[in-house]
Enzyme design. Structure first.
Site, PDB file in Angstrom:
ATOM      1  N   THR A   1       4.118   2.894   5.474  1.00 51.46           N
ATOM      2  CA  THR A   1       2.720   2.456   5.539  1.00 51.46           C
ATOM      3  C   THR A   1       1.944   3.428   6.413  1.00 51.46           C
ATOM      4  OG1 THR A   1       1.204   0.842   6.523  1.00 51.46           O
ATOM      5  CG2 THR A   1       3.452   0.766   7.312  1.00 51.46           C
TER       6      THR A   1
ATOM      7  N   ARG B   1       1.239  -5.336  -5.162  1.00 51.83           N
ATOM      8  CA  ARG B   1       1.425  -6.482  -4.257  1.00 51.83           C
ATOM      9  C   ARG B   1       1.650  -7.681  -5.166  1.00 51.83           C
ATOM     10  NH1 ARG B   1      -0.471  -4.362   0.774  1.00 51.83           N
ATOM     11  NH2 ARG B   1      -2.139  -2.841   0.529  1.00 51.83           N
TER      12      ARG B   1
ATOM     13  N   ARG C   1      -5.863  -2.330   9.428  1.00 49.85           N
ATOM     14  CA  ARG C   1      -6.326  -3.721   9.473  1.00 49.85           C
ATOM     15  C   ARG C   1      -6.067  -4.373  10.822  1.00 49.85           C
ATOM     16  NH1 ARG C   1      -4.385  -5.930   3.793  1.00 49.85           N
ATOM     17  NH2 ARG C   1      -2.799  -4.431   4.361  1.00 49.85           N
TER      18      ARG C   1
ATOM     19  N   ASP D   1       1.799   0.066  11.631  1.00 50.31           N
ATOM     20  CA  ASP D   1       1.683  -1.268  12.242  1.00 50.31           C
ATOM     21  C   ASP D   1       2.998  -2.044  12.246  1.00 50.31           C
ATOM     22  OD1 ASP D   1       1.783  -1.597   9.530  1.00 50.31           O
ATOM     23  OD2 ASP D   1       0.145  -3.047   9.402  1.00 50.31           O
TER      24      ASP D   1
ATOM     25  N   VAL E   1      17.010   8.645  -1.089  1.00 50.86           N
ATOM     26  CA  VAL E   1      17.861   7.502  -1.476  1.00 50.86           C
ATOM     27  C   VAL E   1      18.651   7.867  -2.739  1.00 50.86           C
ATOM     28  CG1 VAL E   1      17.820   5.127  -2.366  1.00 50.86           C
ATOM     29  CG2 VAL E   1      16.369   5.741  -0.422  1.00 50.86           C
TER      30      VAL E   1
ATOM     31  N   GLY F   1       0.841  -1.206   0.000  1.00 54.19           N
ATOM     32  CA  GLY F   1       0.000   0.000   0.000  1.00 54.19           C
ATOM     33  C   GLY F   1       0.866   1.242   0.000  1.00 54.19           C
TER      34      GLY F   1
ATOM     35  N   ASP G   1       4.974  -4.670   6.214  1.00 53.58           N
ATOM     36  CA  ASP G   1       5.511  -5.970   6.652  1.00 53.58           C
ATOM     37  C   ASP G   1       5.685  -6.967   5.499  1.00 53.58           C
ATOM     38  OD1 ASP G   1       2.789  -6.160   6.420  1.00 53.58           O
ATOM     39  OD2 ASP G   1       2.455  -7.150   8.348  1.00 53.58           O
TER      40      ASP G   1
ATOM     41  N   ASP H   1      -0.533   2.726   8.195  1.00 54.55           N
ATOM     42  CA  ASP H   1      -1.126   2.065   9.365  1.00 54.55           C
ATOM     43  C   ASP H   1      -0.319   2.186  10.661  1.00 54.55           C
ATOM     44  OD1 ASP H   1      -3.168   1.273   7.768  1.00 54.55           O
ATOM     45  OD2 ASP H   1      -2.709  -0.864   7.781  1.00 54.55           O
TER      46      ASP H   1
HETATM   47  O1  F6P Z   1      -1.879   0.596   3.457  1.00 64.22           O
HETATM   48  C1  F6P Z   1      -2.516  -0.110   4.480  1.00 64.22           C
HETATM   49  C2  F6P Z   1      -3.949  -0.285   4.152  1.00 64.22           C
HETATM   50  O2  F6P Z   1      -4.380   0.991   3.857  1.00 64.22           O
HETATM   51  C3  F6P Z   1      -4.857  -0.911   5.197  1.00 64.22           C
HETATM   52  O3  F6P Z   1      -5.230  -0.083   6.247  1.00 64.22           O
HETATM   53  C4  F6P Z   1      -6.013  -1.382   4.367  1.00 64.22           C
HETATM   54  O4  F6P Z   1      -6.764  -2.370   4.981  1.00 64.22           O
HETATM   55  C5  F6P Z   1      -5.341  -1.853   3.125  1.00 64.22           C
HETATM   56  O5  F6P Z   1      -4.134  -1.097   3.015  1.00 64.22           O
HETATM   57  C6  F6P Z   1      -6.161  -1.801   1.879  1.00 64.22           C
HETATM   58  O6  F6P Z   1      -5.411  -1.630   0.739  1.00 64.22           O
HETATM   59  P1  F6P Z   1      -5.342  -2.585  -0.551  1.00 64.22           P
HETATM   60  O7  F6P Z   1      -6.735  -2.696  -1.060  1.00 64.22           O
HETATM   61  O8  F6P Z   1      -4.416  -1.842  -1.465  1.00 64.22           O
HETATM   62  O9  F6P Z   1      -4.808  -3.894  -0.118  1.00 64.22           O
END
Ligand code: F6P
Length: 319
Positions: A125, A72, A171, A129, A23, A11, A103, A127
């Protein structure tokens, strides 16, 4: 080491561009050749590289998103995918890599490091997290984006004398809800780390109404439930008709705050310094306002003491 690359993965988060800029410019300063990899690990597999110089990162420090794009990659989770990535890196003579992400990105960085590519991770990120570090790049901007929305929602909920449930991202981590909730004067904050009962939420709403509150805000982290479900419960249990707002992807965009730009800039330079010093399999973090680095695997299992005081403060301040 004279040839390195940088990528963003997972994300996106505001401040990733500032990190890429740091960088690239640090690499140029140290006379290294620097490549950007498009679309994270997917781009490594596809060999989608671009050589960068100081001007490639001009005019981006203030921009949200990532100029290198993000994705991803499922293929990178396979051995075959990783072998393709390795061979593309070797073909270009790249032996150092900076990855910016969360992560999942760090897992990938560890795999590459095990395969012999010197790899450094930067926490990117919204989050917050990644528990080894106090702050991740993008979190502060996301909190401020939510806060801006809370301020606007307060206007309309005051006019209509309503309670509003605001569902925010996170999340597995309630930090966005916690920080934006405290800063935004929320009545209740519901997060996965410290779930409160709906009965408690109802008691607070009733008390607020009894003392003449014109509006009430319930901040809900997505990891603790969905706004629509809570809305239904409030209606069924207490005949309360709350409005809901799900903020969604707006939280991932926008110009990074000064905090995120500075954090990203410091971490970007640090990553290149670590590669120059021959380090690998490390992530950069910040604790008590000081940068540090540690092993990727340790960072992924690190735990952070949850700040229950922030919840207590909300209870005190929202009487
Ligand atoms: O970047 C983290 C986050 O925003 C989470 O809080 C969320 O659940 C998730 O990514 C959703 O993103 P994607 O649909 O890109 O996986």
């Amino acid at each position: 080491m004279d040839r390195i690359a940088v990528l963003t993965s997972g994300g996106d988060a505001p401040g990733m561009n500032a990190a890429i800029r740091a960088v690239v410019r640090a690499a140029v300063m140290f006379d290294m050749q620097i490549y950007g990899v498009y679309r994270g690990f997917h781009g490594l597999i596809e060999g989608d590289f671009i050589e960068m110089d100081a001007s490639s990162v001009g005019d981006i420090i203030h921009k949200g998103g990532t100029i290198l794009k993000s994705s991803r990659s499922e293929e990178f989770k396979t051995k075959e995918g990783r072998m393709k990535a390795l061979s593309n890196l070797e073909e270009k003579g790249i032996d150092g890599l900076v990855v910016i992400g969360g992560d999942g990105t760090f897992q990938g960085a560890k795999e590459l490091s095990d395969m012999g590519i010197k790899t450094i991770g930067l926490p990117g990120t919204i989050d917050n997290d990644l528990h080894y570090t106090d702050y991740t790049i993008g979190f502060d901007t996301a909190v401020n984006t939510v806060l801006e929305a809370v301020t606007k929602i307060r206007d309309t909920s005051t006019s209509h004398e309503k309670a509003t449930i605001i569902e925010v991202m996170g999340r597995n981590c309630g930090d966005i809800a916690l920080y934006a909730g405290l800063a935004g004067g929320a009545e209740s904050i519901i997060i996965p780390e410290d779930p409160i009962s709906t009965d408690h939420v109802i008691t607070k709403l009733k008390a607020g109404k009894a003392r003449g509150k014109q509006h009430q805000i319930i901040m809900l982290a997505e990891g603790a439930g969905q706004a629509a479900d809570l809305q239904k419960i409030l209606l069924e249990k207490a005949k309360m008709n709350a409005r809901i707002t799900v903020l969604g992807f707006i939280q991932r965009g926008g110009d990074p705050t000064s905090f995120d730009r500075i954090l990203a800039s410091k971490m970007g330079i640090k990553a290149v310094e670590l590669l120059r010093a021959g380090e690998t399999n490390k992530v950069v973090g910040i604790k008590n306002n000081a940068l540090f680095h540690m092993d990727i695997s340790e960072s992924l299992t690190a735990s952070r003491l949850f700040d229950h005081d922030m919840i207590k403060m909300t209870e005190i301040l929202s009487i």
